[in-house]
Scaffold this motif. Structure first.
Motif, PDB file in Angstrom:
ATOM      1  N   GLU A  81      -3.844  -2.460  -7.419  1.00  0.00           N
ATOM      2  CA  GLU A  81      -3.274  -3.154  -8.580  1.00  0.00           C
ATOM      3  C   GLU A  81      -4.163  -3.017  -9.808  1.00  0.00           C
ATOM      4  OE1 GLU A  81      -0.117  -4.003  -8.779  1.00  0.00           O
ATOM      5  OE2 GLU A  81      -0.092  -3.206  -6.746  1.00  0.00           O
ATOM      6  N   ASP A  82      -5.479  -3.035  -9.620  1.00  0.00           N
ATOM      7  CA  ASP A  82      -6.393  -2.828 -10.749  1.00  0.00           C
ATOM      8  C   ASP A  82      -6.134  -1.473 -11.406  1.00  0.00           C
ATOM      9  OD1 ASP A  82      -7.616  -5.278 -10.352  1.00  0.00           O
ATOM     10  OD2 ASP A  82      -9.397  -4.441  -9.365  1.00  0.00           O
ATOM     11  N   HIS A  83      -6.002  -0.448 -10.591  1.00  0.00           N
ATOM     12  CA  HIS A  83      -5.780   0.886 -11.156  1.00  0.00           C
ATOM     13  C   HIS A  83      -4.375   1.037 -11.725  1.00  0.00           C
ATOM     14  CE1 HIS A  83      -9.532   2.997 -10.640  1.00  0.00           C
ATOM     15  NE2 HIS A  83      -9.710   2.201  -9.586  1.00  0.00           N
ATOM     16  N   HIS A  84      -3.390   0.454 -11.076  1.00  0.00           N
ATOM     17  CA  HIS A  84      -2.027   0.526 -11.620  1.00  0.00           C
ATOM     18  C   HIS A  84      -1.984  -0.135 -12.997  1.00  0.00           C
ATOM     19  CE1 HIS A  84       2.331  -0.157 -11.952  1.00  0.00           C
ATOM     20  NE2 HIS A  84       2.407   0.972 -11.266  1.00  0.00           N
ATOM     21  N   ARG A  85      -2.589  -1.310 -13.100  1.00  0.00           N
ATOM     22  CA  ARG A  85      -2.642  -1.994 -14.414  1.00  0.00           C
ATOM     23  C   ARG A  85      -3.416  -1.163 -15.434  1.00  0.00           C
ATOM     24  NH1 ARG A  85      -3.299  -6.556 -11.195  1.00  0.00           N
ATOM     25  NH2 ARG A  85      -5.557  -6.438 -11.430  1.00  0.00           N
ATOM     26  N   LEU A 124       0.827  -1.201   0.000  1.00  0.00           N
ATOM     27  CA  LEU A 124       0.000   0.000   0.000  1.00  0.00           C
ATOM     28  C   LEU A 124       0.868   1.262   0.000  1.00  0.00           C
ATOM     29  CD1 LEU A 124      -2.730  -1.158   2.541  1.00  0.00           C
ATOM     30  CD2 LEU A 124      -3.015  -0.875   0.061  1.00  0.00           C
ATOM     31  N   ALA A 125       1.920   1.255   0.788  1.00  0.00           N
ATOM     32  CA  ALA A 125       2.812   2.417   0.861  1.00  0.00           C
ATOM     33  C   ALA A 125       3.568   2.644  -0.439  1.00  0.00           C
ATOM     34  CB  ALA A 125       3.799   2.241   2.018  1.00  0.00           C
ATOM     35  N   SER A 126       3.765   1.593  -1.212  1.00  0.00           N
ATOM     36  CA  SER A 126       4.547   1.721  -2.449  1.00  0.00           C
ATOM     37  C   SER A 126       3.759   2.336  -3.600  1.00  0.00           C
ATOM     38  CB  SER A 126       5.077   0.349  -2.880  1.00  0.00           C
ATOM     39  OG  SER A 126       4.054  -0.448  -3.454  1.00  0.00           O
ATOM     40  N   LEU A 127       2.432   2.390  -3.497  1.00  0.00           N
ATOM     41  CA  LEU A 127       1.676   2.867  -4.654  1.00  0.00           C
ATOM     42  C   LEU A 127       1.886   4.343  -4.974  1.00  0.00           C
ATOM     43  CD1 LEU A 127      -0.178   2.046  -6.975  1.00  0.00           C
ATOM     44  CD2 LEU A 127      -2.117   2.737  -5.538  1.00  0.00           C
ATOM     45  N   PRO A 128       1.836   5.277  -4.034  1.00  0.00           N
ATOM     46  CA  PRO A 128       2.020   6.680  -4.438  1.00  0.00           C
ATOM     47  C   PRO A 128       3.305   6.938  -5.229  1.00  0.00           C
ATOM     48  CG  PRO A 128       1.070   6.591  -2.255  1.00  0.00           C
ATOM     49  CD  PRO A 128       1.454   5.159  -2.616  1.00  0.00           C
ATOM     50  N   LEU A 170     -11.649  -6.368   8.825  1.00  0.00           N
ATOM     51  CA  LEU A 170     -10.674  -5.338   8.492  1.00  0.00           C
ATOM     52  C   LEU A 170      -9.552  -5.926   7.640  1.00  0.00           C
ATOM     53  CD1 LEU A 170      -9.539  -2.520   8.586  1.00  0.00           C
ATOM     54  CD2 LEU A 170      -8.756  -2.952  10.919  1.00  0.00           C
ATOM     55  N   ALA A 171      -9.166  -7.167   7.914  1.00  0.00           N
ATOM     56  CA  ALA A 171      -8.144  -7.828   7.091  1.00  0.00           C
ATOM     57  C   ALA A 171      -8.604  -7.898   5.639  1.00  0.00           C
ATOM     58  CB  ALA A 171      -7.851  -9.227   7.629  1.00  0.00           C
ATOM     59  N   ARG A 172      -9.882  -8.189   5.418  1.00  0.00           N
ATOM     60  CA  ARG A 172     -10.405  -8.258   4.053  1.00  0.00           C
ATOM     61  C   ARG A 172     -10.402  -6.877   3.404  1.00  0.00           C
ATOM     62  NH1 ARG A 172     -10.133  -9.357  -0.630  1.00  0.00           N
ATOM     63  NH2 ARG A 172     -12.006  -9.440  -1.875  1.00  0.00           N
ATOM     64  N   VAL A 173     -10.696  -5.847   4.164  1.00  0.00           N
ATOM     65  CA  VAL A 173     -10.653  -4.483   3.628  1.00  0.00           C
ATOM     66  C   VAL A 173      -9.229  -4.153   3.178  1.00  0.00           C
ATOM     67  CG1 VAL A 173     -10.884  -2.025   4.242  1.00  0.00           C
ATOM     68  CG2 VAL A 173     -12.682  -3.662   4.864  1.00  0.00           C
ATOM     69  N   VAL A 174      -8.239  -4.553   3.948  1.00  0.00           N
ATOM     70  CA  VAL A 174      -6.840  -4.326   3.562  1.00  0.00           C
ATOM     71  C   VAL A 174      -6.534  -5.067   2.259  1.00  0.00           C
ATOM     72  CG1 VAL A 174      -4.428  -4.712   4.228  1.00  0.00           C
ATOM     73  CG2 VAL A 174      -6.071  -3.862   5.920  1.00  0.00           C
ATOM     74  N   GLU A 175      -6.991  -6.303   2.147  1.00  0.00           N
ATOM     75  CA  GLU A 175      -6.790  -7.066   0.904  1.00  0.00           C
ATOM     76  C   GLU A 175      -7.472  -6.373  -0.265  1.00  0.00           C
ATOM     77  OE1 GLU A 175      -8.459 -10.832   1.975  1.00  0.00           O
ATOM     78  OE2 GLU A 175      -6.655 -11.472   3.068  1.00  0.00           O
ATOM     79  N   MET A 176      -8.683  -5.855  -0.044  1.00  0.00           N
ATOM     80  CA  MET A 176      -9.417  -5.156  -1.100  1.00  0.00           C
ATOM     81  C   MET A 176      -8.681  -3.888  -1.531  1.00  0.00           C
ATOM     82  SD  MET A 176     -13.251  -5.787   0.439  1.00  0.00           S
ATOM     83  CE  MET A 176     -13.988  -4.443  -0.432  1.00  0.00           C
ATOM     84  N   MET A 177      -8.061  -3.220  -0.579  1.00  0.00           N
ATOM     85  CA  MET A 177      -7.267  -2.027  -0.917  1.00  0.00           C
ATOM     86  C   MET A 177      -6.128  -2.401  -1.862  1.00  0.00           C
ATOM     87  SD  MET A 177      -7.029  -0.149   2.821  1.00  0.00           S
ATOM     88  CE  MET A 177      -6.004   1.222   2.278  1.00  0.00           C
ATOM     89  N   CYS A 178      -5.432  -3.483  -1.538  1.00  0.00           N
ATOM     90  CA  CYS A 178      -4.316  -3.937  -2.378  1.00  0.00           C
ATOM     91  C   CYS A 178      -4.813  -4.319  -3.775  1.00  0.00           C
ATOM     92  CB  CYS A 178      -3.599  -5.113  -1.722  1.00  0.00           C
ATOM     93  SG  CYS A 178      -2.667  -4.679  -0.238  1.00  0.00           S
ATOM     94  N   HIS A 217      -9.859   9.535  -8.590  1.00  0.00           N
ATOM     95  CA  HIS A 217     -10.652   8.422  -8.040  1.00  0.00           C
ATOM     96  C   HIS A 217      -9.908   7.777  -6.872  1.00  0.00           C
ATOM     97  CE1 HIS A 217     -12.914   4.619  -7.935  1.00  0.00           C
ATOM     98  NE2 HIS A 217     -11.723   4.030  -7.938  1.00  0.00           N
ATOM     99  N   LEU A 218      -8.637   7.477  -7.067  1.00  0.00           N
ATOM    100  CA  LEU A 218      -7.850   6.875  -5.994  1.00  0.00           C
ATOM    101  C   LEU A 218      -7.807   7.791  -4.770  1.00  0.00           C
ATOM    102  CD1 LEU A 218      -5.000   5.351  -8.150  1.00  0.00           C
ATOM    103  CD2 LEU A 218      -6.534   4.053  -6.653  1.00  0.00           C
ATOM    104  N   ARG A 219      -7.652   9.072  -4.992  1.00  0.00           N
ATOM    105  CA  ARG A 219      -7.647  10.046  -3.893  1.00  0.00           C
ATOM    106  C   ARG A 219      -8.954   9.984  -3.100  1.00  0.00           C
ATOM    107  NH1 ARG A 219      -8.605  15.378  -6.379  1.00  0.00           N
ATOM    108  NH2 ARG A 219     -10.682  14.489  -6.417  1.00  0.00           N
ATOM    109  N   ASP A 220     -10.074  10.047  -3.807  1.00  0.00           N
ATOM    110  CA  ASP A 220     -11.373  10.079  -3.130  1.00  0.00           C
ATOM    111  C   ASP A 220     -11.707   8.756  -2.464  1.00  0.00           C
ATOM    112  OD1 ASP A 220     -11.566  12.701  -3.889  1.00  0.00           O
ATOM    113  OD2 ASP A 220     -13.135  12.378  -5.387  1.00  0.00           O
TER     114      ASP A 220
END
Length: 174
Positions: free
Chosen positions: A145-149, A13-17, A133-141, A49-52
């Protein structure tokens, strides 16, 4: 999710910006507001979108799961937000990246401090059912990746279209 898995997720998560900053810098000249031929977000729209979603989606959900008993986690229609907030005409790459980076740092800092027990906290996600909350973290990741791709694919398409035009200055119409 174990503490080690959380640490790995937090690193992702920290690596995306910074990855997005590098990717945005590699876009063809004046192409940040051009969209893919099949429809979809422009670079500016992806970043806004990512910001919001970071602020109003992920950040809010994390805090609700930590603070509330059995919270209802709101689903957000990102396509609707892009239209309502006119991302492509209002935002810039730099402003969206900066705001996303700030929100992401706040969320990453909070996530990095969590215990394994906190990751088990649950809420009801609209349209999905009960999630931890663990699933929310997975969903964030996954969302990252969807947006990076998507941004990488957009860059490739725009570069190809520009090569086919007048020497690298034309931007395909959206």
């Amino acid at each position: 999710m174990t503490k080690d898995e959380l640490e790995q997720a937090v690193e992702r998560l920290a690596s995306l910006p910074p990855r997005l900053t590098d990717l945005a810098a590699s876009f063809p000249e004046k192409a940040e507001r051009a969209g893919p031929s099949a429809g979809g977000f422009t670079l500016v729209e992806h970043l806004a979108h990512l910001r919001d979603i970071e602020r109003e989606g992920h950040g809010l959900r994390i805090r609700q799961l930590l603070d509330d008993a059995q919270p209802v986690l709101r689903n957000i229609d990102g396509d609707r937000l892009a239209v309502e907030r006119a991302y492509n005409s209002v935002d810039t790459v730099a402003s969206a990246l900066a705001a996303f980076g700030r929100s992401r740092r706040e969320n990453v800092s909070l996530l990095a401090s969590l215990s394994a027990a906190a990751l088990e906290r649950e809420g009801r996600f609209e349209g999905m059912g009960v999630v931890s909350l663990a699933r929310v973290v997975e969903m964030m990741c996954e969302h990252d990746e969807d947006h990076h791709r998507g941004i990488e694919a957009l860059r490739s398409e725009l570069e190809g279209a520009i090569r086919e035009t007048d020497g690298g200055h034309a931007v395909p119409a959206r």
